[in-house]
Design a protein around this motif. Structure first.
Motif, PDB file in Angstrom:
ATOM      1  N   ARG A  49       0.816  -1.224   0.000  1.00  0.00           N
ATOM      2  CA  ARG A  49       0.000   0.000   0.000  1.00  0.00           C
ATOM      3  C   ARG A  49       0.847   1.270   0.000  1.00  0.00           C
ATOM      4  O   ARG A  49       0.504   2.239  -0.674  1.00  0.00           O
ATOM      5  CB  ARG A  49      -0.958  -0.008   1.200  1.00  0.00           C
ATOM      6  CG  ARG A  49      -1.983   1.089   1.149  1.00  0.00           C
ATOM      7  CD  ARG A  49      -2.907   0.888  -0.032  1.00  0.00           C
ATOM      8  NE  ARG A  49      -3.789   2.035  -0.147  1.00  0.00           N
ATOM      9  CZ  ARG A  49      -4.527   2.295  -1.190  1.00  0.00           C
ATOM     10  NH1 ARG A  49      -4.513   1.501  -2.227  1.00  0.00           N
ATOM     11  NH2 ARG A  49      -5.296   3.342  -1.219  1.00  0.00           N
ATOM     12  N   SER A  50       1.937   1.288   0.738  1.00  0.00           N
ATOM     13  CA  SER A  50       2.768   2.504   0.758  1.00  0.00           C
ATOM     14  C   SER A  50       3.419   2.734  -0.602  1.00  0.00           C
ATOM     15  O   SER A  50       3.526   3.875  -1.063  1.00  0.00           O
ATOM     16  CB  SER A  50       3.820   2.429   1.872  1.00  0.00           C
ATOM     17  OG  SER A  50       4.706   1.354   1.654  1.00  0.00           O
ATOM     18  N   THR A  51       3.816   1.672  -1.259  1.00  0.00           N
ATOM     19  CA  THR A  51       4.390   1.790  -2.607  1.00  0.00           C
ATOM     20  C   THR A  51       3.316   2.254  -3.579  1.00  0.00           C
ATOM     21  O   THR A  51       3.545   3.133  -4.408  1.00  0.00           O
ATOM     22  CB  THR A  51       4.986   0.441  -3.077  1.00  0.00           C
ATOM     23  OG1 THR A  51       5.987   0.032  -2.149  1.00  0.00           O
ATOM     24  CG2 THR A  51       5.563   0.541  -4.469  1.00  0.00           C
ATOM     25  N   GLN A  52       2.127   1.674  -3.439  1.00  0.00           N
ATOM     26  CA  GLN A  52       1.023   2.048  -4.313  1.00  0.00           C
ATOM     27  C   GLN A  52       0.671   3.524  -4.136  1.00  0.00           C
ATOM     28  O   GLN A  52       0.486   4.248  -5.120  1.00  0.00           O
ATOM     29  CB  GLN A  52      -0.192   1.165  -4.008  1.00  0.00           C
ATOM     30  CG  GLN A  52      -1.305   1.328  -5.009  1.00  0.00           C
ATOM     31  CD  GLN A  52      -2.445   0.366  -4.728  1.00  0.00           C
ATOM     32  OE1 GLN A  52      -2.820   0.159  -3.570  1.00  0.00           O
ATOM     33  NE2 GLN A  52      -2.986  -0.220  -5.776  1.00  0.00           N
ATOM     34  N   ASN A  53       0.596   3.987  -2.919  1.00  0.00           N
ATOM     35  CA  ASN A  53       0.286   5.391  -2.655  1.00  0.00           C
ATOM     36  C   ASN A  53       1.337   6.311  -3.272  1.00  0.00           C
ATOM     37  O   ASN A  53       1.004   7.334  -3.870  1.00  0.00           O
ATOM     38  CB  ASN A  53       0.173   5.656  -1.151  1.00  0.00           C
ATOM     39  CG  ASN A  53      -1.095   5.080  -0.566  1.00  0.00           C
ATOM     40  OD1 ASN A  53      -2.060   4.785  -1.277  1.00  0.00           O
ATOM     41  ND2 ASN A  53      -1.096   4.904   0.751  1.00  0.00           N
ATOM     42  N   LEU A  54       2.603   5.954  -3.112  1.00  0.00           N
ATOM     43  CA  LEU A  54       3.681   6.752  -3.684  1.00  0.00           C
ATOM     44  C   LEU A  54       3.554   6.827  -5.207  1.00  0.00           C
ATOM     45  O   LEU A  54       3.699   7.896  -5.805  1.00  0.00           O
ATOM     46  CB  LEU A  54       5.042   6.161  -3.286  1.00  0.00           C
ATOM     47  CG  LEU A  54       6.267   6.875  -3.839  1.00  0.00           C
ATOM     48  CD1 LEU A  54       6.355   8.293  -3.292  1.00  0.00           C
ATOM     49  CD2 LEU A  54       7.520   6.102  -3.514  1.00  0.00           C
ATOM     50  N   LEU A  55       3.257   5.685  -5.840  1.00  0.00           N
ATOM     51  CA  LEU A  55       3.107   5.662  -7.299  1.00  0.00           C
ATOM     52  C   LEU A  55       1.894   6.471  -7.754  1.00  0.00           C
ATOM     53  O   LEU A  55       1.957   7.178  -8.770  1.00  0.00           O
ATOM     54  CB  LEU A  55       3.023   4.222  -7.802  1.00  0.00           C
ATOM     55  CG  LEU A  55       4.302   3.390  -7.654  1.00  0.00           C
ATOM     56  CD1 LEU A  55       4.067   1.949  -8.084  1.00  0.00           C
ATOM     57  CD2 LEU A  55       5.453   4.014  -8.430  1.00  0.00           C
ATOM     58  N   PHE A  56       0.784   6.405  -7.005  1.00  0.00           N
ATOM     59  CA  PHE A  56      -0.388   7.213  -7.340  1.00  0.00           C
ATOM     60  C   PHE A  56      -0.058   8.703  -7.261  1.00  0.00           C
ATOM     61  O   PHE A  56      -0.410   9.483  -8.155  1.00  0.00           O
ATOM     62  CB  PHE A  56      -1.570   6.900  -6.406  1.00  0.00           C
ATOM     63  CG  PHE A  56      -2.454   5.795  -6.906  1.00  0.00           C
ATOM     64  CD1 PHE A  56      -3.267   5.971  -8.012  1.00  0.00           C
ATOM     65  CD2 PHE A  56      -2.479   4.569  -6.258  1.00  0.00           C
ATOM     66  CE1 PHE A  56      -4.095   4.955  -8.468  1.00  0.00           C
ATOM     67  CE2 PHE A  56      -3.302   3.546  -6.710  1.00  0.00           C
ATOM     68  CZ  PHE A  56      -4.106   3.731  -7.816  1.00  0.00           C
ATOM     69  N   ILE A  57       0.613   9.106  -6.192  1.00  0.00           N
ATOM     70  CA  ILE A  57       0.993  10.518  -6.031  1.00  0.00           C
ATOM     71  C   ILE A  57       1.914  10.947  -7.166  1.00  0.00           C
ATOM     72  O   ILE A  57       1.721  12.011  -7.766  1.00  0.00           O
ATOM     73  CB  ILE A  57       1.639  10.748  -4.649  1.00  0.00           C
ATOM     74  CG1 ILE A  57       0.588  10.601  -3.551  1.00  0.00           C
ATOM     75  CG2 ILE A  57       2.317  12.115  -4.572  1.00  0.00           C
ATOM     76  CD1 ILE A  57       1.154  10.523  -2.139  1.00  0.00           C
ATOM     77  N   LEU A  58       2.899  10.125  -7.484  1.00  0.00           N
ATOM     78  CA  LEU A  58       3.824  10.421  -8.580  1.00  0.00           C
ATOM     79  C   LEU A  58       3.073  10.548  -9.903  1.00  0.00           C
ATOM     80  O   LEU A  58       3.271  11.501 -10.665  1.00  0.00           O
ATOM     81  CB  LEU A  58       4.892   9.326  -8.673  1.00  0.00           C
ATOM     82  CG  LEU A  58       5.870   9.424  -9.830  1.00  0.00           C
ATOM     83  CD1 LEU A  58       6.771  10.644  -9.670  1.00  0.00           C
ATOM     84  CD2 LEU A  58       6.708   8.160  -9.924  1.00  0.00           C
ATOM     85  N   HIS A  59       2.187   9.601 -10.184  1.00  0.00           N
ATOM     86  CA  HIS A  59       1.458   9.570 -11.448  1.00  0.00           C
ATOM     87  C   HIS A  59       0.537  10.794 -11.593  1.00  0.00           C
ATOM     88  O   HIS A  59       0.520  11.449 -12.639  1.00  0.00           O
ATOM     89  CB  HIS A  59       0.648   8.269 -11.538  1.00  0.00           C
ATOM     90  CG  HIS A  59       0.118   7.965 -12.900  1.00  0.00           C
ATOM     91  ND1 HIS A  59       0.888   7.461 -13.906  1.00  0.00           N
ATOM     92  CD2 HIS A  59      -1.130   8.094 -13.417  1.00  0.00           C
ATOM     93  CE1 HIS A  59       0.151   7.287 -14.995  1.00  0.00           C
ATOM     94  NE2 HIS A  59      -1.080   7.666 -14.720  1.00  0.00           N
ATOM     95  N   LYS A  60      -0.214  11.115 -10.536  1.00  0.00           N
ATOM     96  CA  LYS A  60      -1.141  12.250 -10.587  1.00  0.00           C
ATOM     97  C   LYS A  60      -0.408  13.565 -10.795  1.00  0.00           C
ATOM     98  O   LYS A  60      -0.783  14.365 -11.654  1.00  0.00           O
ATOM     99  CB  LYS A  60      -1.959  12.338  -9.293  1.00  0.00           C
ATOM    100  CG  LYS A  60      -2.932  11.216  -9.075  1.00  0.00           C
ATOM    101  CD  LYS A  60      -3.751  11.433  -7.817  1.00  0.00           C
ATOM    102  CE  LYS A  60      -2.903  11.399  -6.568  1.00  0.00           C
ATOM    103  NZ  LYS A  60      -3.695  11.553  -5.329  1.00  0.00           N
ATOM    104  N   ASN A  61       0.633  13.779 -10.016  1.00  0.00           N
ATOM    105  CA  ASN A  61       1.348  15.050 -10.083  1.00  0.00           C
ATOM    106  C   ASN A  61       2.155  15.190 -11.366  1.00  0.00           C
ATOM    107  O   ASN A  61       2.236  16.273 -11.943  1.00  0.00           O
ATOM    108  CB  ASN A  61       2.217  15.232  -8.837  1.00  0.00           C
ATOM    109  CG  ASN A  61       1.364  15.517  -7.627  1.00  0.00           C
ATOM    110  OD1 ASN A  61       0.887  16.624  -7.439  1.00  0.00           O
ATOM    111  ND2 ASN A  61       1.122  14.496  -6.808  1.00  0.00           N
ATOM    112  N   THR A  62       2.728  14.100 -11.838  1.00  0.00           N
ATOM    113  CA  THR A  62       3.460  14.138 -13.098  1.00  0.00           C
ATOM    114  C   THR A  62       2.498  14.369 -14.257  1.00  0.00           C
ATOM    115  O   THR A  62       2.839  15.047 -15.228  1.00  0.00           O
ATOM    116  CB  THR A  62       4.277  12.843 -13.298  1.00  0.00           C
ATOM    117  OG1 THR A  62       5.135  12.668 -12.164  1.00  0.00           O
ATOM    118  CG2 THR A  62       5.116  12.914 -14.554  1.00  0.00           C
TER     119      THR A  62
END
Length: 179
Positions: free
Chosen positions: A37-50
């Motif tokens: 979940r922590s990896t998934q959250n980080l990837l979601f944040i990265l994807h949205k902001n990028t």
């Protein structure tokens, strides 16, 4: 006479190419079943902001291209290839904008934050609407396949011109410092 793209266009092209290509696996990995979940959250944040950064860079790139059109393709290039190149470029622009906009709609109308925008005080432009968010999610999901197809055509044609034909078409966009 200018025979290639100007340096700002080249830089925008390659920065966007790298970021867009990097976003594709991030988008796929972040929805993988069983991912921490922590990896998934980080990837979601990265994807949205990028995605927001890509949208802003695409607006800049489109504005620059409209103000500074590239030189015509070589006269020796067959007409059908020129038409295919033009269509592919249009489809690339359309699909990158499509992906950024459907991603934004999915996130904001789904009630999720875009942390980078929130950090600078920009709030969602769209109200929460779960039904529209689900439609945008589906469009975004399937849109990636269209984007991948158009990217493959574009990269394949570029490599064909660079490696097989060696006709200078690829050199119009690479390297950055050549004019």
């Amino acid at each position: 006479m200018q025979n290639g793209y100007r340096i700002p266009a080249r830089i925008l092209h390659w920065v966007l190419a790298i970021v867009i290509i990097a976003m594709l696996p991030v988008g796929s990995i972040m929805v993988t079943e069983g991912l921490d979940r922590s990896t998934q959250n980080l990837l979601f944040i990265l994807h949205k902001n990028t995605g927001v950064v890509i949208l802003l860079l695409m607006v800049l790139r489109l504005g620059y291209r409209l103000a500074n059109p590239p030189a015509p393709l070589p006269a020796t290039m067959p007409g059908w290839q020129k038409q295919a190149a033009g269509l592919t470029h249009i489809l690339l622009y359309v699909m990158v904008f499509f992906m950024a906009i459907t991603g934004y709609v999915r996130v904001t109308m789904g009630g999720f934050p875009i942390e980078g925008l929130g950090a600078i005080g920009l709030h969602p432009l769209l109200p929460r609407n779960e039904a529209v968010a689900e439609i945008a999610k589906t469009l975004h999901f399937y849109g990636r396949f269209v984007l991948l197809t158009v990217l493959a055509l574009h990269i394949g044609a570029a490599l064909h011109h660079a490696i097989i034909l060696r006709d200078g078409v690829f050199g119009r966009i690479w390297p950055f410092w050549r004019t």
